[in-house]
Scaffold this active site. Structure first.
Site, PDB file in Angstrom:
ATOM      1  N   GLY A   5       6.823  -8.723   5.505  1.00  0.00           N
ATOM      2  CA  GLY A   5       6.265  -9.389   4.313  1.00  0.00           C
ATOM      3  C   GLY A   5       4.793  -9.056   4.166  1.00  0.00           C
ATOM      4  O   GLY A   5       3.924  -9.887   4.479  1.00  0.00           O
ATOM      5  N   GLU A  33       4.371   2.257  11.279  1.00  0.00           N
ATOM      6  CA  GLU A  33       5.294   2.477  10.153  1.00  0.00           C
ATOM      7  C   GLU A  33       5.173   3.906   9.630  1.00  0.00           C
ATOM      8  O   GLU A  33       6.159   4.591   9.385  1.00  0.00           O
ATOM      9  CB  GLU A  33       4.980   1.478   9.033  1.00  0.00           C
ATOM     10  CG  GLU A  33       5.967   1.538   7.885  1.00  0.00           C
ATOM     11  CD  GLU A  33       5.603   0.592   6.742  1.00  0.00           C
ATOM     12  OE1 GLU A  33       4.404   0.351   6.525  1.00  0.00           O
ATOM     13  OE2 GLU A  33       6.526   0.111   6.071  1.00  0.00           O
TER      14      GLU A  33
HETATM   15  C1  LIG Z   1      11.808   0.974  -1.693  1.00  0.00           C
HETATM   16  C2  LIG Z   1      10.572   0.266  -1.244  1.00  0.00           C
HETATM   17  C3  LIG Z   1      10.614  -0.517  -0.118  1.00  0.00           C
HETATM   18  C4  LIG Z   1       9.493  -1.218   0.289  1.00  0.00           C
HETATM   19  N1  LIG Z   1       9.600  -2.063   1.373  1.00  0.00           N
HETATM   20  C5  LIG Z   1       8.546  -2.844   1.695  1.00  0.00           C
HETATM   21  C6  LIG Z   1       8.677  -3.830   2.730  1.00  0.00           C
HETATM   22  O1  LIG Z   1       9.726  -3.959   3.395  1.00  0.00           O
HETATM   23  N2  LIG Z   1       7.629  -4.653   2.970  1.00  0.00           N
HETATM   24  C7  LIG Z   1       6.455  -4.554   2.289  1.00  0.00           C
HETATM   25  O2  LIG Z   1       5.542  -5.309   2.573  1.00  0.00           O
HETATM   26  N3  LIG Z   1       6.296  -3.631   1.290  1.00  0.00           N
HETATM   27  C8  LIG Z   1       7.322  -2.786   0.989  1.00  0.00           C
HETATM   28  N4  LIG Z   1       7.189  -1.861  -0.027  1.00  0.00           N
HETATM   29  C9  LIG Z   1       5.959  -1.853  -0.815  1.00  0.00           C
HETATM   30  C10 LIG Z   1       5.109  -0.606  -0.631  1.00  0.00           C
HETATM   31  O3  LIG Z   1       4.384  -0.671   0.559  1.00  0.00           O
HETATM   32  C11 LIG Z   1       4.199  -0.529  -1.871  1.00  0.00           C
HETATM   33  O4  LIG Z   1       5.042  -0.258  -2.982  1.00  0.00           O
HETATM   34  C12 LIG Z   1       3.152   0.537  -1.727  1.00  0.00           C
HETATM   35  O5  LIG Z   1       2.184   0.158  -0.790  1.00  0.00           O
HETATM   36  C13 LIG Z   1       2.463   0.818  -3.086  1.00  0.00           C
HETATM   37  O6  LIG Z   1       1.994  -0.362  -3.640  1.00  0.00           O
HETATM   38  P1  LIG Z   1       2.316  -0.767  -5.152  1.00  0.00           P
HETATM   39  O7  LIG Z   1       3.791  -0.655  -5.357  1.00  0.00           O
HETATM   40  O8  LIG Z   1       1.686  -2.073  -5.414  1.00  0.00           O
HETATM   41  O9  LIG Z   1       1.652   0.355  -6.035  1.00  0.00           O
HETATM   42  P2  LIG Z   1       0.080   0.531  -6.367  1.00  0.00           P
HETATM   43  O10 LIG Z   1      -0.728   0.228  -5.148  1.00  0.00           O
HETATM   44  O11 LIG Z   1      -0.176  -0.283  -7.603  1.00  0.00           O
HETATM   45  O12 LIG Z   1       0.008   2.035  -6.673  1.00  0.00           O
HETATM   46  C14 LIG Z   1       0.464   2.600  -7.897  1.00  0.00           C
HETATM   47  C15 LIG Z   1       0.096   4.092  -7.895  1.00  0.00           C
HETATM   48  O13 LIG Z   1      -1.330   4.245  -7.834  1.00  0.00           O
HETATM   49  C16 LIG Z   1      -1.689   5.032  -6.718  1.00  0.00           C
HETATM   50  N5  LIG Z   1      -2.916   4.503  -6.114  1.00  0.00           N
HETATM   51  C17 LIG Z   1      -3.194   3.205  -5.834  1.00  0.00           C
HETATM   52  N6  LIG Z   1      -4.402   3.085  -5.256  1.00  0.00           N
HETATM   53  C18 LIG Z   1      -4.924   4.344  -5.168  1.00  0.00           C
HETATM   54  C19 LIG Z   1      -6.116   4.888  -4.637  1.00  0.00           C
HETATM   55  N7  LIG Z   1      -7.038   4.103  -4.089  1.00  0.00           N
HETATM   56  N8  LIG Z   1      -6.298   6.226  -4.700  1.00  0.00           N
HETATM   57  C20 LIG Z   1      -5.358   7.035  -5.252  1.00  0.00           C
HETATM   58  N9  LIG Z   1      -4.176   6.571  -5.759  1.00  0.00           N
HETATM   59  C21 LIG Z   1      -3.955   5.253  -5.714  1.00  0.00           C
HETATM   60  C22 LIG Z   1      -0.551   4.920  -5.737  1.00  0.00           C
HETATM   61  O14 LIG Z   1      -0.462   6.043  -4.889  1.00  0.00           O
HETATM   62  C23 LIG Z   1       0.654   4.832  -6.673  1.00  0.00           C
HETATM   63  O15 LIG Z   1       1.048   6.131  -7.057  1.00  0.00           O
HETATM   64  C24 LIG Z   1       8.291  -1.101  -0.430  1.00  0.00           C
HETATM   65  C25 LIG Z   1       8.235  -0.286  -1.552  1.00  0.00           C
HETATM   66  C26 LIG Z   1       9.347   0.402  -1.969  1.00  0.00           C
HETATM   67  C27 LIG Z   1       9.267   1.263  -3.185  1.00  0.00           C
END
Ligand SMILES: Cc1cc2nc3c(=O)[nH]c(=O)nc-3n(C[C@H](O)[C@H](O)[C@H](O)COP(=O)(O)OP(=O)(O)OC[C@H]3O[C@@H](n4cnc5c(N)ncnc54)[C@H](O)[C@@H]3O)c2cc1C
Length: 401
Positions: free
Chosen positions: A128, A245
């Site tokens: 989480g 991870e």
């Molecule tokens: C299938 C799946 C399973 C997952 N399982 C888990 C889980 O079990 N537990 C958990 O806690 N999380 C989980 N996640 C969450 C995952 O860690 C996040 O989706 C990931 O960290 C990206 O965050 P976000 O989705 O909020 O996208 P954002 O952070 O909003 O990013 C959107 C886009 O902007 C880009 N971006 C953002 N910031 C920057 C920056 N500073 N420089 C350049 N580019 C940037 C990103 O690369 C991405 O392309 C999962 C995600 C998926 C898709």
């Protein structure tokens, strides 16, 4: 490239192969080989139990907690043969992430209380961390935990929680203070998902799979003795876990197994009366990705067998993550390309799940699962720290930018 190891390691490889032959049910290996992304919990636990009975389920843990005192070569050979045999992935959140973190940061009482049930598979854990407004910028998380006597009271939400619907417990990051820098005031808590006040709602992804969830907390009481590390100082614990991870996501050996399936598919699929594998243009694409994969394999071996082994990896893990996930995605792209219209028909139906279960005869077996896997694998460049974020890590650590 197959590394040559000494006789002892080759003997160990034979032991692993015998174990796999005797313990990996064909029905489970077939599901993994058929690109089933939603492997049932009972299949995961059945394989885990077989590994546990052999003493191999938590092999990377220190021996006093049930691990094996293996060399890097033993671990490499073990992971490789398991992946090539299409065995399920290890229970990543409990065995791969939480166990080593409890061993590093937990109290003796926590080690005794949590490690045995992680090891034997009785407790399946989920992670989480992410929230609707805290993914890449994880430190901006807002889900609150307020200390009240001997308990924390949690309110807020976590999202994208993989396997939250089949897990028994969660480890999570919670905001315990907002007055300082955002990395301060974060605390790690461990709890049972049946604790009153927790609601888990499914997020069905585009390809129709229930893999991720949103979890809501409404005055959820978690005993303070379940805190991992110090109050307000969970960011260091979180970074330790994120490193664990990231390392597992390159999956070179599993890509080798996928590549073998791609070649076999291209041998079965007929185009203009000829197997697709005879088409020089398509074969060139396979050759290109095979060269990339073999280069990554050598790079991974170089990192793993450097002084300090896997533990010495920093930005190297980011490099492996980026390249490994790009290659995984490319292999599935080529599978979809090989299937051509059949792959597209599997998604053109209104009900994608139904489309998958009713692939008309004459289409290559498992067409729907391949299409599903293609979409599902878009996740790999997002989760465990998106590839853009990994590039920033490399830029800072290696190039000093
Ligand atoms: C299938 C799946 C399973 C997952 N399982 C888990 C889980 O079990 N537990 C958990 O806690 N999380 C989980 N996640 C969450 C995952 O860690 C996040 O989706 C990931 O960290 C990206 O965050 P976000 O989705 O909020 O996208 P954002 O952070 O909003 O990013 C959107 C886009 O902007 C880009 N971006 C953002 N910031 C920057 C920056 N500073 N420089 C350049 N580019 C940037 C990103 O690369 C991405 O392309 C999962 C995600 C998926 C898709």
């Amino acid at each position: 490239m197959d590394l040559t190891f000494d006789d002892e390691i080759e003997e160990f490889r034979r032991e692993v192969l015998t174990f796999i032959r005797e313990n990996l049910p064909k029905s489970i290996a077939d599901k993994v080989a058929a690109e089933r992304m939603d492997l049932p919990k009972e299949d995961q636990l059945r394989w885990h139990k077989a590994l546990y009975d052999q003493g191999w389920a938590c092999h990377s843990w220190p021996p006093q907690y049930g691990g094996q005192d293996w060399s890097d070569a033993n671990s490499y050979v073990f992971e490789r043969e398991i992946a090539l045999a299409n065995a399920p992935r290890a229970l990543v959140y409990g065995v791969g992430m939480l166990g080593p973190t409890i061993i590093e940061y937990g109290t003796e009482e926590q080690k005794e209380r949590f490690l045995p049930s992680i090891a034997n598979g009785e407790a399946m854990w989920c992670q989480g961390f992410s929230e609707p407004n805290a993914g890449s910028d994880l430190a901006s998380l807002q889900c609150k935990a307020v200390l009240d006597g001997d308990d924390y009271i949690i309110n807020g939400t976590k999202t994208w929680t993989s396997e939250g619907h089949i897990a028994d417990c969660m480890f999570g990051l919670f905001r315990t203070d907002s007055s300082g820098k955002k990395q301060q005031g974060i605390t790690v808590l461990l709890f049972d998902l049946k604790t009153p006040g927790i609601t888990i709602t499914p997020i069905i992804t585009f390809e129709g799979i229930h893999e991720v969830n949103q979890v809501f907390f409404d005055d959820v009481r978690v005993p303070a003795i379940n805190r991992l590390g110090e109050h307000d100082s969970g960011w260091g614990v979180a970074k330790f876990m994120l490193g664990l991870e990231r390392f597992g996501t390159a999956e070179v050996s599993r890509s080798l197994a996928s590549l073998a399936r791609l070649k076999s598919m291209a041998g079965d699929i007929q185009e203009n009366g000829e197997p697709l594998i005879n088409d020089p243009q398509f074969t060139a694409k396979i050759a290109e990705i095979e060269i990339e994969l073999r280069a990554l394999e050598i790079t991974e071996q170089r990192f793993l067998f450097q002084p300090g082994g896997a533990d010495a990896m920093g930005a190297e893990a980011s490099m492996l993550k980026i390249r490994g996930t790009e290659i995984q995605q490319r292999i599935y792209e080529l599978m979809v390309e090989a299937l051509g219209l059949d792959a597209h028909l599997a998604i053109a139906e209104d009900d994608f799940n139904q489309a998958i279960n009713s692939i008309p005869s004459g289409k290559p077996e498992g067409t729907g699962h391949v299409t599903r896997a293609y979409f599902n694998f878009r996740k790999t460049s997002i989760y465990a720290g998106s590839n853009e974020i990994q590039k920033t890590i490399i830029a800072k650590a290696v190039m000093g930018l």
